[in-house]
Scaffold this active site. Sequence first.
Site, PDB file in Angstrom:
ATOM      1  N   HIS A  80       0.791  -1.235   0.000  1.00  8.83           N
ATOM      2  CA  HIS A  80       0.000   0.000   0.000  1.00  8.83           C
ATOM      3  C   HIS A  80       0.819   1.278   0.000  1.00  8.83           C
ATOM      4  CE1 HIS A  80      -4.153  -1.398   0.447  1.00  8.83           C
ATOM      5  NE2 HIS A  80      -3.623  -2.445   1.046  1.00  8.83           N
ATOM      6  N   LYS A 108      -9.494  13.990   3.887  1.00  8.99           N
ATOM      7  CA  LYS A 108      -8.638  12.813   3.964  1.00  8.99           C
ATOM      8  C   LYS A 108      -7.781  12.966   5.210  1.00  8.99           C
ATOM      9  CE  LYS A 108      -7.042  13.873  -0.189  1.00  8.99           C
ATOM     10  NZ  LYS A 108      -6.910  12.644  -0.973  1.00  8.99           N
ATOM     11  N   ARG A 109      -7.052  11.913   5.601  1.00  9.46           N
ATOM     12  CA  ARG A 109      -6.138  12.062   6.724  1.00  9.46           C
ATOM     13  C   ARG A 109      -5.208  13.257   6.476  1.00  9.46           C
ATOM     14  NH1 ARG A 109      -6.186   8.033  10.953  1.00  9.46           N
ATOM     15  NH2 ARG A 109      -4.311   9.103  11.641  1.00  9.46           N
ATOM     16  N   LYS A 146       0.108  14.432   1.542  1.00  8.27           N
ATOM     17  CA  LYS A 146      -1.171  14.751   0.888  1.00  8.27           C
ATOM     18  C   LYS A 146      -1.306  16.254   0.606  1.00  8.27           C
ATOM     19  CE  LYS A 146      -3.648  10.775   2.924  1.00  8.27           C
ATOM     20  NZ  LYS A 146      -4.329  10.084   1.817  1.00  8.27           N
ATOM     21  N   THR A 170      -8.648   6.533  -2.722  1.00  4.57           N
ATOM     22  CA  THR A 170      -9.991   6.043  -3.048  1.00  4.57           C
ATOM     23  C   THR A 170     -11.009   7.161  -2.854  1.00  4.57           C
ATOM     24  OG1 THR A 170     -10.114   5.152  -0.808  1.00  4.57           O
ATOM     25  CG2 THR A 170      -9.620   3.599  -2.585  1.00  4.57           C
ATOM     26  N   LYS A 200     -14.594   8.458  -5.021  1.00  2.00           N
ATOM     27  CA  LYS A 200     -15.926   8.768  -4.467  1.00  2.00           C
ATOM     28  C   LYS A 200     -16.426  10.113  -4.994  1.00  2.00           C
ATOM     29  CE  LYS A 200     -14.259   6.419  -0.349  1.00  2.00           C
ATOM     30  NZ  LYS A 200     -13.610   6.687   0.955  1.00  2.00           N
TER      31      LYS A 200
HETATM   32  C1  LIG Z   1     -12.350   7.008   1.321  1.00  2.64           C
HETATM   33  C2  LIG Z   1     -11.960   7.375   2.688  1.00  2.64           C
HETATM   34  C3  LIG Z   1     -10.622   7.624   3.007  1.00  2.64           C
HETATM   35  C4  LIG Z   1      -9.526   7.594   1.972  1.00  2.64           C
HETATM   36  O1  LIG Z   1      -9.428   8.871   1.384  1.00  2.64           O
HETATM   37  P1  LIG Z   1      -8.152   9.283   0.496  1.00  2.64           P
HETATM   38  O2  LIG Z   1      -8.537  10.626  -0.042  1.00  2.64           O
HETATM   39  O3  LIG Z   1      -8.047   8.260  -0.579  1.00  2.64           O
HETATM   40  O4  LIG Z   1      -6.986   9.337   1.395  1.00  2.64           O
HETATM   41  C5  LIG Z   1     -10.305   7.964   4.300  1.00  2.64           C
HETATM   42  N1  LIG Z   1     -11.251   8.061   5.257  1.00  2.64           N
HETATM   43  C6  LIG Z   1     -12.559   7.841   4.988  1.00  2.64           C
HETATM   44  C7  LIG Z   1     -13.557   7.981   6.079  1.00  2.64           C
HETATM   45  C8  LIG Z   1     -12.960   7.489   3.704  1.00  2.64           C
HETATM   46  O5  LIG Z   1     -14.247   7.268   3.453  1.00  2.64           O
END
Ligand SMILES: *Cc1c(COP(=O)(O)O)cnc(C)c1O
Length: 850
Positions: free
Chosen positions: A382, A572-573, A578, A680, A684
């Site tokens: 990952h 995101k985190r 990032k 991911t 979305k």
């Molecule tokens: C999809 C998702 C992530 C991953 O987000 P990235 O932008 O790909 O880092 C992290 N936390 C939650 C709650 C998510 O639904």
Amino acid sequence: MTYRFSPSDLKIAPDHSKLHELISRQSNEDRDSLIRHFAHHLEYSVGKYTHNTTDTDIYLALAFTLRDYLIDRWNETQEHYRKEKAKKIYYLSMEFLIGQMLKSNLVNLNAYDLASEALAEFGYDLDHICAQEPDAGLGNGGLGRLAACFLDSMSSLDLPSSGCGLLYNFGIFRQRIVNGNQVEAPDNWLDIANPWVISRSDLIYPVGFGGYVEEYTDHKGNIRKRWLPGDQVLARAHDILMPGYRTRTVNNLRLWKAEATEDFDFKYFNHGDYIRAVEDKVFSENITHVLYPNENVTQGRELRLKQEYFLVSATIRDALREFFEQGPKSHDEMPDRIFFQLNDTHPALAVVELLRILVDEHNLEFHHAWGLVQRCFAYTNHTVMPEALERWSVDLLASLLPRHLDLIYQLNYYFIEELRQKGEPEDVIAKLSLIEEGADKRARMANLAIIGSTKVNGVSAIHTDIIKRTIFADFNRLYPGKLINKTNGITFRRWLIAANPELTALINDSIGLRWLLDQSRLRDLEKVAEDAAFQEDFQKIRQYNKSKLVKIIHHTTGVVVDPESMFDVQIKRIHEYKRQLLNVLRIIGDYQFLKDNREAEYTPRTFIFAGKAAPGYHRAKLIIKLIHSVGEKINNDRDVRDRMKVVFLPNYSVSLAERIFPASDLSEQISTAGTEASGTGNMKFMLNGSLTVGTLDGANIEMREEAGDENFYIFGNTVEKLDVIRPNYDPVAIYEKDPLIHAVLSSIHQNYFNPLSPGLFQELFHVLTYGGDHYFHLADFQDYRRIQGLISRDFRDRKAWLRKAIFNIARSGKFSSDRTIDEYAKEIWGIKPVKPAPGGSILFGPPLRE
Ligand SMILES: *Cc1c(COP(=O)(O)O)cnc(C)c1O
């Protein structure tokens, strides 16, 4: 048009007399059956009748009702797998970020509308009831959420499989914001009875730790070894049932919880040391107490190693039990019956645990056993970030898992022999070795996972290329074909059908239902991308979703934002790679521009952030504080506040995410090229019709390929460019020469946003300049600004923007986790769908009709 606008605004008074009437009506109809079950559970499982029922009671009663259906179908499914002697996939992951279950279960069982109508009859809004459920936050971010999406797809594709994880008492912490700072609070998600978690009184295994390895002579005179653990902890199985979408298949997520063994306690009870006995009980149960809140970082803590082994040991025991219950002729059938997918290296010890059991307990010859093990595993990588690669201290392994360490050395011996025979030079051998030499010797879990697996996969095309070229280049040369790509995906059930029912209804109305089972069919939307009526409906739905988010923003932050403005979103985190900082620098740049050019044309934007920082990651927490300080200044500045707002939504989680994606216009995916393995969240957004601004990193690249260049905003240095500029990169020179960057950074340096706490953000200034700007913020800044200018202009042309948005949805099919899982099944696992036999209970109508 069938989509529902604002059902939650429709407050109907609860009418319990209706409930009575419906219960007494005898009928085989699904709806009445659902209501009778529901009433039964409200009375006998929740203990309420018609008075004083709270929304939580209604949630619980409905959840218990669905659980009954799930249990029926789960039993059917498992019985069917046994009959078919199906090969089963065990998806091992330390994290499953599943979020709320009620709504997605209703969607998958095709019972959402049914339940919605039923509840409405006696005055409850289903959406509001679903919101009562606490999130199961058993993960940090992308890795854990991926595992949850995969479970949904594995069930939906009728694949015999089970998730394997830990039942943490405390999931990812709850984030509160106090004075712009992150404050962590425990996530006591099991506080209210959890109807989805089914405790298995019969499935319990002892897991050993510590002790020593003994040599002995067996009855044939062979010298053998066995492990005599010092301590034992019990692992008890708890199942969460996972229904597929419009199929009768129900698989389970099996979560292990630590319990103290009785023997362990008696040792002290017998010595009259009652307190010590109880203390030890607490100590054992610590193992599954709390999820480690780090993403893409490992800390090397003893308790974490115990957690990893605990998961591995219980899972392997359980899988072997299932295998032998099928009455196999020999161990050689194992690779045709069981297969373990390792979600990152966290469960990599499984390879050694299976080897240990086969050799020490089942008396298989070492090489025979190892040959079988290698055919039962695959490993998903990952990340290439060095701080995330697990390397366990040999000293720690020696004290906690002495026999496993022994076997790792033995494996390494044979592995290095093989490399020498192939003529590999010593420096290459040193890199490939399972053991990193040095003062503090460490076992390299990635190397172990690679040699123990049939296949190793990256999670996007570029990520797989990078691991083949860099960290695993020698492995790729030695074992050609072993490293492959499986681009990540997301479940469209949760992230579109459940999260955005209005858009789902609009899509159904215009292209029919076939896309529900085959997401590539979303392409049929291309033909309505320029249709004025479709665009208008699409726009209405977006505005409706935005107006709902406006309320949440106001409620949680007190800030009033304009739903007509562009919702520009980075959720995101919080992590340096990032680059939330790049986003903040751009916002400051816009702010300074507007202060200097008050009449300038500017597309109004609401900048939305959300995300947790690891509690020990000081710099990430400082970034959260900076976002708040900049927001405070801008949101209160009369000169700009009608055109710019900056908000930070606290406690990013799956349920909050479900409300943000459908309300976004612009998706920020701006990681330094080469750092985000896939992402991911990006998918979305695309699925819900947001446009992406992003770097050529992770899955962004494939998303653009699908969407078309004209529907995607790419900027910044590529991996290749960064490799060229890295050796001579001089951020200080950029800072000194570029007047715009100079002005933006000076505002941070000179405490413009924090006059009352001078020096607060010096660290961030330093990181971006004299600290070397490891993530190339300054190298990408101007191109980022340029593309944002273009985006602002494009947003003003509504028809053109909507066309792009619709094209993004139409071409998002590749990023369905059904596509991803289908590839895993065919190319890694070697399994086929096992369809439930016809007949049996279909409670909510046939699987799918058009
Ligand atoms: C999809 C998702 C992530 C991953 O987000 P990235 O932008 O790909 O880092 C992290 N936390 C939650 C709650 C998510 O639904």
